[in-house]
Design a protein around this motif. Structure first.
Motif: not given
Length: 396
Positions: A35-36, A49-53, A73-74
Motif C-alpha cells: 500500500m502506498g 502482492a495486491e496493490v492498494v493506492a 502488509v508493506a
C-alpha cells in the motif's frame, strides 16, 4: 521489535527498487498487500502482492490499513518515514510488535550530502502541509535551513516570503527528485528564483542578513499589530520571566489583547502551547494574525470573557492575567491544581487591591514596576513616567 509484525513501513527513495536494501526487498516480497501513494507505487513498479493506492485524505488510508490486520502488509513512504513522514502517524495507532520500519535515506540527509553541510547545524522543516510563516523565528544571518515543500510552485512562494521578510539575498539550492534519475539541483538568490520546478522538491537555504527576531523575551512592540492594548516590551520581558515557560507547557493568556505574551511564550519552545481568552472579536482576530505572522500559528484563541470562557479548556501549567481581573476570576484560578503558576498585572487601584488580598491569602510575590522614558520637553529632555504596574506571581 518484539513479536511478528503484520505491518512493515518501507522507506522508498527516488531511485525506486534499485536503491532498496536486502531487508526492504525481502519485506516487499513477503507482503500480501503493498500500500502506498500512487507516485510511490509507480516508482516501485510491478510486485507480486495486491496493490492498494493510499487515498486522500490521509486519514482515510489509515482506517483502510487498520482493516488489514492479520495480513502481511508493506506500506511505502518517502525515505525516512519518521522524519516528517507517515511513520509517526501509523506507529502511534499500533501496539509494539505490530509494526517495524525499514527507513531509507531522508531527503534532508541527501540534501546535506550534496552541499557538505553537517545536519547537526541545520534546521530541517517539513513545510509540504504547513505555512511558510513557520520559518519566521529561524530567519537570521548565516543560518542554514532545509525544507520540504508541497510542490514545485511552492519554491517561488518560499523565495517571495524570504524577500518580503528582508532575506532576499539568501542563497537557495532547489533540489528536485533527490537520489533518483531525475535529480536536478539549481542555485540562485531568493530574489532571483524563477519557476518551473518539479515534485518532489527540497530547498536548502543559507540566509543573508535581515531583520532577525531577538532571542531574549521582550520583542519590539512594532512587531505586533494592536489598538493600544498590548503589554509593552519591558513589562512583557518581566512578565515572561515570572511565567518561566518550560518545554511542552500550556499557557492561559487571559485578556489577550495583541497576543504578545502568548506569542512570546510559544516562541520559547516549539512544543509549547497557548490559549488566549479575549472578549473583543476584532482583537481576537488581530492577535491570531500576529501569531501567524511571527511563526506560531498554533496559538489557540477563545473569544469570550473569563471566568466563563475558561470552562472546558485544557488545564494550564501557567496563567497570565493581562486584563479582566476580578474576584470571580481569581477564585476560579486559585482553584486550579497545585503547581500551576499565576502571574497577574494590575494598573488600577481596584485591581491592585484584589492582588494584594490574593497575596495575603495565598502568598507569592508582589512587584511594583515603575518605568519612565526620556521625552522631549521643549528644547530639552525629561522623564515621562508610565502608569505603575503591580505584578503578583504565585505558584499554587
Amino acid at each position: 521489535m518484539v513479536g511478528d509484525p503484520w505491518l512493515t513501513i518501507v522507506g522508498l527513495g527516488e531511485d525506486g527498487p534499485e536503491g532498496l536494501p536486502p531487508a526492504s526487498r525481502a519485506a516487499l516480497e513477503a507482503a500480501e498487500v503493498v500500500m502506498g501513494p500512487p507516485r510511490h507505487l509507480e516508482l516501485l513498479g510491478p510486485v507480486g502482492a495486491e496493490v492498494v493506492a493510499w487515498p486522500v485524505p490521509f486519514a482515510d488510508g489509515v482506517a483502510q490499513l487498520m482493516e488489514m490486520r492479520g495480513r502481511k502488509v508493506a506500506v511505502l513512504a518517502s525515505g525516512d518515514p519518521f522524519w516528517f513522514g507517515a511513520g509517526t502517524a501509523l506507529a502511534r495507532r499500533l501496539a509494539p510488535g505490530e509494526w517495524r520500519a525499514l527507513p531509507g535515506a531522508s531527503c534532508f540527509s541527501l540534501a546535506a550530502a550534496r552541499l557538505g553541510w553537517g545536519l547537526e547545524g541545520v534546521a530541517c522543516l517539513g513545510l509540504h502541509a504547513q505555512p511558510l510563516t513557520r520559518l519566521r523565528p529561524l530567519l537570521a544571518q548565516g543560518e542554514r535551513l532545509i525544507v520540504t515543500l508541497r510542490d514545485g510552485a511552492a519554491v517561488a512562494a518560499l523565495a517571495s516570503y524570504l524577500c518580503e521578510t528582508g532575506f532576499g539575498g539568501s542563497e537557495l539550492w532547489v533540489m528536485e527528485a533527490l537520489g533518483g534519475p531525475r535529480e536536478r539541483v539549481s542555485q540562485a538568490k531568493a530574489s532571483a528564483v524563477a519557476g518551473g520546478f518539479g515534485h518532489p522538491v527540497v530547498v536548502a537555504a543559507e540566509l543573508s542578513d535581515g531583520p532577525a527576531l531577538p532571542c531574549a523575551p521582550g520583542l519590539p512592540d512594532e512587531l505586533f499589530d494592536h489598538d493600544g492594548q498590548i503589554t509593552k516590551r519591558p513589562v512583557r520581558a518581566l512578565t515572561l520571566s515570572a511565567l518561566a515557560p518550560r518545554p511542552g507547557e500550556h499557557l492561559w493568556d487571559i485578556g489577550g489583547g495583541s497576543g504578545s505574551v502568548a506569542i512570546e511564550w510559544l516562541l520559547t519552545h516549539g512544543r509549547n502551547r497557548a490559549t488566549c481568552i479575549e472578549g473583543d472579536a476584532a482583537r481576537a482576530q488581530r492577535l491570531q494574525g500576529n501569531a501567524a505572522r511571527l511563526g506560531v500559528d498554533r496559538l489557540h484563541c477563545v473569544t469570550g470573557r473569563a471566568p466563563e470562557a475558561l470552562e472546558g479548556l485544557e488545564p494550564p501549567d501557567a496563567v497570565f492575567v493581562g486584563g479582566g481581573l476580578s474576584e470571580a476570576l481569581l477564585d476560579r484560578l486559585t482553584a486550579l491544581p497545585g503547581g500551576t503558576r499565576i502571574v497577574a498585572n494590575a494598573v488600577t487601584l481596584e485591581s491592585e487591591a484584589l492582588l494584594s488580598a490574593a497575596r495575603a491569602r495565598l502568598g507569592g510575590d508582589l512587584l511594583r514596576i515603575e518605568l519612565a522614558q526620556a521625552q522631549p520637553i521643549g528644547t530639552r529632555t525629561g522623564w515621562k513616567s508610565a502608569y505603575p504596574i503591580v505584578q503578583w506571581s504565585v505558584t499554587l
